[in-house]
Design a protein around this motif. Sequence first.
Motif, PDB file in Angstrom:
ATOM      1  N   VAL A   1       0.980  -1.187  -0.199  1.00 61.49           N
ATOM      2  CA  VAL A   1      -0.303   0.075   0.577  1.00 61.49           C
ATOM      3  C   VAL A   1       0.740   0.936   0.307  1.00 61.49           C
ATOM      4  O   VAL A   1       0.710   2.464  -0.950  1.00 61.49           O
ATOM      5  N   LEU A   2       1.505   1.366   0.877  1.00 57.66           N
ATOM      6  CA  LEU A   2       3.216   2.379   0.386  1.00 57.66           C
ATOM      7  C   LEU A   2       3.531   2.757  -0.475  1.00 57.66           C
ATOM      8  O   LEU A   2       3.589   3.565  -0.828  1.00 57.66           O
ATOM      9  N   ALA A   3       3.519   1.610  -0.574  1.00 57.59           N
ATOM     10  CA  ALA A   3       5.174   1.410  -1.814  1.00 57.59           C
ATOM     11  C   ALA A   3       3.923   2.114  -3.119  1.00 57.59           C
ATOM     12  O   ALA A   3       4.380   2.989  -3.509  1.00 57.59           O
ATOM     13  N   GLY A   4       2.355   1.734  -3.108  1.00 54.66           N
ATOM     14  CA  GLY A   4       1.237   2.163  -4.076  1.00 54.66           C
ATOM     15  C   GLY A   4       1.502   3.190  -4.647  1.00 54.66           C
ATOM     16  O   GLY A   4       1.410   4.181  -4.849  1.00 54.66           O
ATOM     17  N   ARG A   5       1.156   3.889  -2.979  1.00 57.55           N
ATOM     18  CA  ARG A   5       0.906   5.465  -3.023  1.00 57.55           C
ATOM     19  C   ARG A   5       2.047   6.236  -3.278  1.00 57.55           C
ATOM     20  O   ARG A   5       1.860   7.556  -3.532  1.00 57.55           O
ATOM     21  N   ALA A   6       3.124   5.739  -2.791  1.00 59.38           N
ATOM     22  CA  ALA A   6       4.660   6.295  -3.115  1.00 59.38           C
ATOM     23  C   ALA A   6       5.021   6.510  -5.063  1.00 59.38           C
ATOM     24  O   ALA A   6       5.212   7.789  -5.041  1.00 59.38           O
ATOM     25  N   GLY A   7       4.235   5.492  -5.247  1.00 64.06           N
ATOM     26  CA  GLY A   7       4.213   5.852  -6.537  1.00 64.06           C
ATOM     27  C   GLY A   7       3.383   6.415  -7.414  1.00 64.06           C
ATOM     28  O   GLY A   7       3.759   7.207  -8.651  1.00 64.06           O
ATOM     29  N   ALA A   8       2.510   7.202  -6.580  1.00 62.46           N
ATOM     30  CA  ALA A   8       1.075   7.334  -7.101  1.00 62.46           C
ATOM     31  C   ALA A   8       1.888   8.768  -6.872  1.00 62.46           C
ATOM     32  O   ALA A   8       1.446   9.617  -7.888  1.00 62.46           O
TER      33      ALA A   8
ATOM     34  N   ILE B   1       7.217  15.625  -1.807  1.00 62.68           N
ATOM     35  CA  ILE B   1       7.501  14.612  -1.006  1.00 62.68           C
ATOM     36  C   ILE B   1       8.035  14.897   0.470  1.00 62.68           C
ATOM     37  O   ILE B   1       7.768  13.982   0.739  1.00 62.68           O
ATOM     38  N   ASN B   2       8.528  15.892   0.655  1.00 61.69           N
ATOM     39  CA  ASN B   2       8.767  16.274   2.516  1.00 61.69           C
ATOM     40  C   ASN B   2       7.276  16.057   2.885  1.00 61.69           C
ATOM     41  O   ASN B   2       7.045  15.820   3.813  1.00 61.69           O
ATOM     42  N   LYS B   3       6.479  17.128   2.332  1.00 63.21           N
ATOM     43  CA  LYS B   3       4.945  17.407   2.918  1.00 63.21           C
ATOM     44  C   LYS B   3       4.393  15.795   3.170  1.00 63.21           C
ATOM     45  O   LYS B   3       3.855  15.754   4.117  1.00 63.21           O
ATOM     46  N   TRP B   4       5.193  15.354   2.045  1.00 63.44           N
ATOM     47  CA  TRP B   4       3.859  13.718   1.586  1.00 63.44           C
ATOM     48  C   TRP B   4       3.960  12.061   3.167  1.00 63.44           C
ATOM     49  O   TRP B   4       2.961  12.307   3.823  1.00 63.44           O
TER      50      TRP B   4
ATOM     51  N   CYS C   1      13.363  10.148  13.495  1.00 65.32           N
ATOM     52  CA  CYS C   1      13.574  10.913  12.244  1.00 65.32           C
ATOM     53  C   CYS C   1      13.909  10.017  11.192  1.00 65.32           C
ATOM     54  O   CYS C   1      14.027  11.017  10.033  1.00 65.32           O
ATOM     55  N   GLU C   2      15.455   9.075  11.507  1.00 61.26           N
ATOM     56  CA  GLU C   2      16.225   9.022  10.432  1.00 61.26           C
ATOM     57  C   GLU C   2      15.282   8.043   9.198  1.00 61.26           C
ATOM     58  O   GLU C   2      15.393   8.308   8.094  1.00 61.26           O
ATOM     59  N   ASP C   3      14.157   7.769   9.896  1.00 63.52           N
ATOM     60  CA  ASP C   3      13.398   6.252   9.250  1.00 63.52           C
ATOM     61  C   ASP C   3      12.537   7.771   8.076  1.00 63.52           C
ATOM     62  O   ASP C   3      12.185   7.175   6.900  1.00 63.52           O
ATOM     63  N   PHE C   4      12.006   8.898   8.358  1.00 59.94           N
ATOM     64  CA  PHE C   4      11.854   9.675   7.834  1.00 59.94           C
ATOM     65  C   PHE C   4      12.793   9.935   6.725  1.00 59.94           C
ATOM     66  O   PHE C   4      11.956   9.940   5.299  1.00 59.94           O
ATOM     67  N   ALA C   5      14.017  10.552   7.225  1.00 62.87           N
ATOM     68  CA  ALA C   5      14.612  11.028   5.970  1.00 62.87           C
ATOM     69  C   ALA C   5      14.737   9.952   4.991  1.00 62.87           C
ATOM     70  O   ALA C   5      15.505  10.447   4.141  1.00 62.87           O
ATOM     71  N   LEU C   6      15.233   8.567   5.301  1.00 64.91           N
ATOM     72  CA  LEU C   6      15.530   7.520   4.496  1.00 64.91           C
ATOM     73  C   LEU C   6      14.529   7.618   2.783  1.00 64.91           C
ATOM     74  O   LEU C   6      14.962   7.023   2.164  1.00 64.91           O
ATOM     75  N   PHE C   7      13.084   7.121   3.685  1.00 64.17           N
ATOM     76  CA  PHE C   7      12.391   7.371   2.854  1.00 64.17           C
ATOM     77  C   PHE C   7      12.472   9.266   2.129  1.00 64.17           C
ATOM     78  O   PHE C   7      12.212   8.185   1.155  1.00 64.17           O
TER      79      PHE C   7
ATOM     80  N   SER D   1       8.729  19.553  10.802  1.00 66.23           N
ATOM     81  CA  SER D   1       8.548  20.916   9.925  1.00 66.23           C
ATOM     82  C   SER D   1       8.230  20.151   8.348  1.00 66.23           C
ATOM     83  O   SER D   1       9.636  19.333   8.174  1.00 66.23           O
ATOM     84  N   ASP D   2       7.361  20.756   8.110  1.00 66.72           N
ATOM     85  CA  ASP D   2       6.686  20.577   6.680  1.00 66.72           C
ATOM     86  C   ASP D   2       7.531  21.150   5.375  1.00 66.72           C
ATOM     87  O   ASP D   2       7.465  21.649   4.631  1.00 66.72           O
ATOM     88  N   GLN D   3       8.733  22.354   6.446  1.00 66.75           N
ATOM     89  CA  GLN D   3       8.973  23.963   5.825  1.00 66.75           C
ATOM     90  C   GLN D   3      10.048  23.589   5.792  1.00 66.75           C
ATOM     91  O   GLN D   3      10.822  23.002   6.177  1.00 66.75           O
ATOM     92  N   ILE D   4      10.500  23.445   4.604  1.00 70.41           N
ATOM     93  CA  ILE D   4      11.748  23.941   3.975  1.00 70.41           C
ATOM     94  C   ILE D   4      12.719  24.570   4.259  1.00 70.41           C
ATOM     95  O   ILE D   4      12.442  25.887   4.155  1.00 70.41           O
ATOM     96  N   LYS D   5      13.314  24.432   4.654  1.00 64.90           N
ATOM     97  CA  LYS D   5      14.492  25.176   5.626  1.00 64.90           C
ATOM     98  C   LYS D   5      16.366  25.834   5.594  1.00 64.90           C
ATOM     99  O   LYS D   5      16.677  24.647   4.985  1.00 64.90           O
TER     100      LYS D   5
END
Length: 207
Positions: free
Chosen positions: A4-11, A82-85, A115-121, A167-171
């Motif tokens: 499911v996650l891969a499919g959503r990422a592909g979309a 990508i960051n926000k999603w 945190c590191e899992d978010f960054a790796l993804f 944060s959703d903001q790119i800084k």
Amino acid sequence: MFGVLAGRAGALALMVLAGVFTARAAEAPVLKASYAATGVVSSVPYGWVDFCRRYAGECDHGQLPPREITLSAAAFKAIDRINKWVNKTIVPITDWDHWQVVDQWDYPLDGKGDCEDFALFKRRLLIELGFPRQALLMTVVKDTRDEGHAILTVKTDHGEFVLDNLSDQIKPWNATPYHFVKRQSQTDENVWLQIGPPTTEPAIVSR
């Protein structure tokens, strides 16, 4: 959950690519930043070593020429999406609650991570979109509580920016409240470089 996650990422990737190809090339990027000064070779985080052991082929690209991202309006839009999603999609959880271990770097295949899992993804999705891995650098910092935290540094022709699960903001990297400790080398993802003056390294990254 992974399917499911891969499919959503592909979309998402298709939406991002559509945005990239339809954006006006003449538009200027939104942000500008400085560049962080890297220093001597530092220790490699155990979490990265363990991640590479478990994900064969993810960390064996060898020596690569340094590259940076041309921060067009389209590129910024793609990175921002990508960051926000990822921040919206992944449920934050500590490694202890998730895996019953103190620190484990992983892809959030079950939709959960720290945190590191978010960054790796984010790094993986941006690489799949065609951004150079040499410009997408896993980075260890200390947060405002002096605790370890992981973010993704994006090196561009307009400076360096961070993608952060908090944060959703790119800084710009120097507009964050963090004390930067070390990050991956652009030429070898398995070499980590000190950032700024030497400091006591956090034992784990966990937020």
